[in-house]
Scaffold this motif. Structure first.
Motif, PDB file in Angstrom:
ATOM      1  N   GLY A  15       3.233  -3.718  -3.806  1.00 23.82           N
ATOM      2  CA  GLY A  15       4.168  -3.041  -3.000  1.00 23.82           C
ATOM      3  C   GLY A  15       4.443  -4.155  -1.660  1.00 23.82           C
ATOM      4  N   VAL A  16       4.195  -3.005  -0.548  1.00 18.06           N
ATOM      5  CA  VAL A  16       5.011  -3.372   1.067  1.00 18.06           C
ATOM      6  C   VAL A  16       3.697  -4.509   1.406  1.00 18.06           C
ATOM      7  CG1 VAL A  16       6.254  -2.879   3.274  1.00 18.06           C
ATOM      8  CG2 VAL A  16       7.255  -2.017   1.244  1.00 18.06           C
ATOM      9  N   ALA A  17       2.802  -3.843   1.335  1.00 18.27           N
ATOM     10  CA  ALA A  17       1.475  -3.653   1.560  1.00 18.27           C
ATOM     11  C   ALA A  17       0.879  -5.961   1.543  1.00 18.27           C
ATOM     12  CB  ALA A  17      -0.066  -3.213   1.727  1.00 18.27           C
ATOM     13  N   SER A  89      -4.217   0.647   3.577  1.00 15.57           N
ATOM     14  CA  SER A  89      -2.765   0.902   2.638  1.00 15.57           C
ATOM     15  C   SER A  89      -3.074   2.088   1.151  1.00 15.57           C
ATOM     16  CB  SER A  89      -2.316  -0.385   2.490  1.00 15.57           C
ATOM     17  OG  SER A  89      -3.174  -1.512   1.277  1.00 15.57           O
ATOM     18  N   LEU A  93      -0.698   4.828   1.588  1.00 13.38           N
ATOM     19  CA  LEU A  93       0.246   4.746   0.026  1.00 13.38           C
ATOM     20  C   LEU A  93       0.358   5.977  -0.980  1.00 13.38           C
ATOM     21  CD1 LEU A  93       1.608   1.715  -0.081  1.00 13.38           C
ATOM     22  CD2 LEU A  93       2.888   3.027   0.851  1.00 13.38           C
ATOM     23  N   THR A  97       5.670   7.218   1.471  1.00 15.79           N
ATOM     24  CA  THR A  97       6.008   5.923   1.297  1.00 15.79           C
ATOM     25  C   THR A  97       5.866   4.444   1.879  1.00 15.79           C
ATOM     26  OG1 THR A  97       8.298   6.481   2.460  1.00 15.79           O
ATOM     27  CG2 THR A  97       7.988   8.306   0.999  1.00 15.79           C
ATOM     28  N   GLN A  98       7.067   3.930   1.287  1.00 15.92           N
ATOM     29  CA  GLN A  98       6.212   2.138   1.048  1.00 15.92           C
ATOM     30  C   GLN A  98       7.098   2.292   2.687  1.00 15.92           C
ATOM     31  OE1 GLN A  98       4.787  -0.290  -0.796  1.00 15.92           O
ATOM     32  NE2 GLN A  98       4.568   0.733  -2.344  1.00 15.92           N
ATOM     33  N   LYS A  99       8.476   2.350   2.152  1.00 16.29           N
ATOM     34  CA  LYS A  99       8.823   2.738   3.864  1.00 16.29           C
ATOM     35  C   LYS A  99       9.029   3.135   5.181  1.00 16.29           C
ATOM     36  CE  LYS A  99      13.661   2.659   1.451  1.00 16.29           C
ATOM     37  NZ  LYS A  99      14.994   2.729   0.827  1.00 16.29           N
ATOM     38  N   PHE A 101       5.249   2.736   5.474  1.00 15.39           N
ATOM     39  CA  PHE A 101       4.228   1.698   5.469  1.00 15.39           C
ATOM     40  C   PHE A 101       4.525   0.748   6.588  1.00 15.39           C
ATOM     41  CE2 PHE A 101       1.976  -1.651   4.624  1.00 15.39           C
ATOM     42  CZ  PHE A 101       0.436  -1.495   4.687  1.00 15.39           C
TER      43      PHE A 101
END
Length: 287
Positions: A15-17, A89, A93, A97-99, A101
């Motif tokens: 994911g984003v993290a 993270s 999470l 959500t990822q957005k 974060f």
């Protein structure tokens, strides 16, 4: 080659993290090549990378309010930050959500940078800062504000409440506030404050992170192709024959059904049992 493939796969699936961790590590490797002085044993970041308190730098290089959060002063600085980022993270999470974060990470870094620059400007001190600590503190404090009593299991210690971990880190920042790295601790506390405010605003129905989401969506939509117009012609040419064909089939079925009913009546009661309308209908349909 297998290790490289595994890293690529983890980057794509993560994911984003995970991607932020990759970006921080990549920036550190780049800084080792271009900004590290092997003779001095320290980094020397230019004003277009690090966030400087000099107005001539941050006014004409506003992107440094974000780029500073992807570079670090050394390996242990990077390692500790990435360890805390990975920890915070996973907790964040779990609930968000990822957005959200990514939005919180970016906005808190910018906010902490502004507080840092403003603080040193009023103290008339010229310096610069790098490090992701402020954004990471925002993530940690945000999830702690949302779920302070969450049980977290630590190696060699056991289960502790999340707010205990966050409190220890904040206390350490306050204890070192008057040290040489005062600017770093100012940004840490600013990031922590932003994380707290973010959750309180979210609980009141206002998601500040949508600002970053909308900016990303704006850039993403600008690169998407608009749908081509020929589809309209295909739709028109296709719809007309279908409507006509359907109407003829329905009409034919109704006429045939009425004829069949009249013929059944004739077979059972004879032709004389038909009404005048039925005889006329049968006569016209036979033409």
């Amino acid at each position: 080659m297998n290790i490289l493939d595994d890293l690529k796969l983890q980057y794509k699936l993560g994911g984003v993290a995970h991607r932020l961790i990759y970006w921080n590590v990549a920036c550190f490797l780049i800084s080792l090549i271009f900004f590290y002085g092997f003779q001095t044993g320290s980094f020397s970041y230019p004003s277009w990378v690090a966030l400087s308190t000099n107005p001539a730098d941050f006014i004409f290089k506003p992107w440094t309010f974000l780029t500073y959060a992807f570079f670090h002063e050394g390996f242990w600085h990077l390692a500790f930050n990435m360890m805390v980022l990975n920890f915070a993270s996973q907790l964040f999470l779990t609930f968000f959500t990822q957005k959200q974060f990514l939005g919180l990470y970016v906005l808190s870094a910018v906010f902490a940078g502004i507080v840092f620059v403003a603080s040193y400007y009023f103290m008339n001190i010229s310096t610069a800062i790098v490090g992701a600590s402020a954004a990471i503190m925002a993530i940690l404090v945000a999830v702690t504000t949302y779920q302070p009593l969450m049980q977290v299991r630590l190696l060699l210690i056991g289960n502790v409440k999340l707010w205990h971990i966050t409190a220890v880190i904040l206390i350490l920042d306050l204890m070192q506030f008057r040290t040489e790295n005062m600017g770093g601790h100012i940004s840490h506390l600013a990031g922590a404050f932003f994380g707290f405010v973010y959750i309180k605003a979210l609980q009141n129905g206002s998601d500040i992170s949508v600002v970053i989401t909308r900016i990303i969506d704006l850039f993403a939509n600008s690169f998407r192709k608009s749908p081509s117009t020929p589809f309209k012609k295909v739709h028109k040419n296709y719809s007309k024959p279908v409507e006509k064909r359907a109407s003829r089939i329905v009409t034919k079925d109704k006429v045939q059904q009425q004829i069949d009913e009249i013929l059944d009546k004739i077979s059972q009661s004879g032709y004389d049992s038909l009404t005048k309308e039925e005889k006329d209908f049968l006569f016209k349909s036979g033409k």
